[in-house]
Design an enzyme around this catalytic site. Structure first.
Site, PDB file in Angstrom:
ATOM      1  N   ALA A   1       6.493   5.820  15.627  1.00 59.68           N
ATOM      2  CA  ALA A   1       6.944   6.522  14.418  1.00 59.68           C
ATOM      3  C   ALA A   1       8.453   6.615  14.270  1.00 59.68           C
ATOM      4  O   ALA A   1       8.937   7.331  13.393  1.00 59.68           O
ATOM      5  CB  ALA A   1       6.343   7.928  14.399  1.00 59.68           C
TER       6      ALA A   1
ATOM      7  N   VAL B   1       2.503   3.524  24.547  1.00 62.49           N
ATOM      8  CA  VAL B   1       1.069   3.494  24.286  1.00 62.49           C
ATOM      9  C   VAL B   1       0.315   2.546  25.212  1.00 62.49           C
ATOM     10  O   VAL B   1      -0.925   2.544  25.219  1.00 62.49           O
ATOM     11  CB  VAL B   1       0.761   3.128  22.820  1.00 62.49           C
ATOM     12  CG1 VAL B   1       1.311   4.182  21.875  1.00 62.49           C
ATOM     13  CG2 VAL B   1       1.261   1.727  22.463  1.00 62.49           C
TER      14      VAL B   1
ATOM     15  N   ASN C   1      -0.270   3.635  15.122  1.00 58.14           N
ATOM     16  CA  ASN C   1       0.568   2.698  14.387  1.00 58.14           C
ATOM     17  C   ASN C   1       1.414   1.797  15.284  1.00 58.14           C
ATOM     18  O   ASN C   1       1.878   0.750  14.839  1.00 58.14           O
ATOM     19  CB  ASN C   1       1.486   3.490  13.444  1.00 58.14           C
ATOM     20  CG  ASN C   1       2.545   2.630  12.808  1.00 58.14           C
ATOM     21  OD1 ASN C   1       2.297   1.915  11.851  1.00 58.14           O
ATOM     22  ND2 ASN C   1       3.754   2.694  13.365  1.00 58.14           N
TER      23      ASN C   1
ATOM     24  N   TYR D   1      -0.198 -11.915  17.891  1.00 60.16           N
ATOM     25  CA  TYR D   1      -0.167 -10.777  16.969  1.00 60.16           C
ATOM     26  C   TYR D   1      -1.416 -10.762  16.096  1.00 60.16           C
ATOM     27  O   TYR D   1      -2.081  -9.729  15.933  1.00 60.16           O
ATOM     28  CB  TYR D   1       1.087 -10.860  16.100  1.00 60.16           C
ATOM     29  CG  TYR D   1       1.193  -9.773  15.048  1.00 60.16           C
ATOM     30  CD1 TYR D   1       1.653  -8.512  15.375  1.00 60.16           C
ATOM     31  CD2 TYR D   1       0.828 -10.026  13.723  1.00 60.16           C
ATOM     32  CE1 TYR D   1       1.758  -7.512  14.403  1.00 60.16           C
ATOM     33  CE2 TYR D   1       0.925  -9.048  12.753  1.00 60.16           C
ATOM     34  CZ  TYR D   1       1.390  -7.789  13.091  1.00 60.16           C
ATOM     35  OH  TYR D   1       1.475  -6.809  12.135  1.00 60.16           O
TER      36      TYR D   1
ATOM     37  N   LYS E   1      -4.375  -7.861  15.829  1.00 62.71           N
ATOM     38  CA  LYS E   1      -4.670  -7.127  14.597  1.00 62.71           C
ATOM     39  C   LYS E   1      -6.120  -7.333  14.155  1.00 62.71           C
ATOM     40  O   LYS E   1      -6.749  -6.409  13.619  1.00 62.71           O
ATOM     41  CB  LYS E   1      -3.693  -7.542  13.491  1.00 62.71           C
ATOM     42  CG  LYS E   1      -2.257  -7.083  13.771  1.00 62.71           C
ATOM     43  CD  LYS E   1      -2.196  -5.571  13.897  1.00 62.71           C
ATOM     44  CE  LYS E   1      -0.864  -5.035  14.299  1.00 62.71           C
ATOM     45  NZ  LYS E   1      -0.818  -3.570  14.392  1.00 62.71           N
TER      46      LYS E   1
END
Length: 259
Positions: free
Chosen positions: A15, A62, A88, A154, A158
């Site tokens: 964030a 994370v 996110n 990537y 996703k």
């Protein structure tokens, strides 16, 4: 609309900038308590200061189970609950096949996909105890719908998030916990701005709306998924891309005509 969210608590990972910062700011505007999470505590606290007294910063990676568990514990200690998780955090270093190393691949998958798993796992105890929660993942059109050279890792991460989302939504439904995903197209972030005006113009030209999205376009979609108004929606991905994935060829854009 969204008045149901006032006073609730959201954790937003990744964030400190870009879409994550936009999500944190928008949720703060809606009256939520916001735990702004970044690997950099200074950057997280800077965003929290932009939001105001109902926000605070926390440093967590994370990819670490210990740090994501600490993140959830702090949210409960500071605000009393975890009502929403916006998972996110993500990275997108480019590397084409043939030059991409196993370490390159693992770095992206660990952050983007494993990081989603660890962040979600960390908040489950609090959400299950209150028998309610909202989980919003930041996926992408790249991987699930489109591709781009240099982003095989990537794109895989996703697309993997959406596979994770669908089964997680089934498993968590008995506790009234929903799991959904926002799927951004080309969004004007700090990273995009650094590519220069010519790059931005050429990217916008591939979008039927002829402009790039803002971080708040994504944040508003995440806010909807977090709301009571979206209580009966789970396991779904929402594409926010100005129509970018719609043209079957560049000729379709040429044939649009002027308004």
């Amino acid at each position: 609309m969204f008045t149901s969210l006032a006073g609730k608590t959201v954790i937003v990972t990744g964030a400190s900038k870009g879409i994550g910062r936009g999500i944190a700011l928008r949720f703060g505007e809606a009256g939520l308590n916001v735990l702004v999470v970044s690997r950099s505590l200074a950057e997280a606290e800077k965003v929290a200061a932009e939001i105001g007294p109902n926000a605070s910063g926390f440093s967590a990676d994370v990819t670490s189970e210990e740090e994501t568990q600490a993140m959830a514990k702090v949210a409960v200690e500071r605000y009393g609950s975890i009502d929403v998780l916006c998972a996110n955090a993500g990275i997108f270093p480019a590397a084409k096949l043939g030059t991409m190393t196993a370490a390159d691949f693992d770095l992206v998958m660990n952050t983007n996909l494993k990081g989603t798993f660890l962040s979600v796992s960390a908040v489950l105890s609090a959400m299950k105890a209150q028998r309610k929660g909202r989980i919003v993942l930041t996926s992408s059109i790249t991987g699930p719908i489109t591709g781009f050279p240099g982003w095989t890792h990537y794109g895989a991460s996703k697309a993997g998030q959406l596979g994770f989302m669908r089964t997680a939504a089934i498993e968590l439904a008995p506790w009234n916990i929903t799991v959904n995903a926002v799927m951004p197209g080309n969004i004007l972030t700090e990273g995009m701005e650094g590519m220069g005006e010519a790059y931005i113009a050429s990217t916008a030209a591939s979008v039927p709306m002829k402009k790039l999205g803002s971080v708040f376009d994504i944040a508003n979609a995440a806010l909807f998924f977090a709301s009571e108004e979206a209580a009966y929606i789970t396991g779904q991905g929402m594409v926010i891309d100005g129509g970018q994935v719609l043209p079957e060829s560049p000729m379709a854009l040429d044939e649009m005509g002027a308004p």
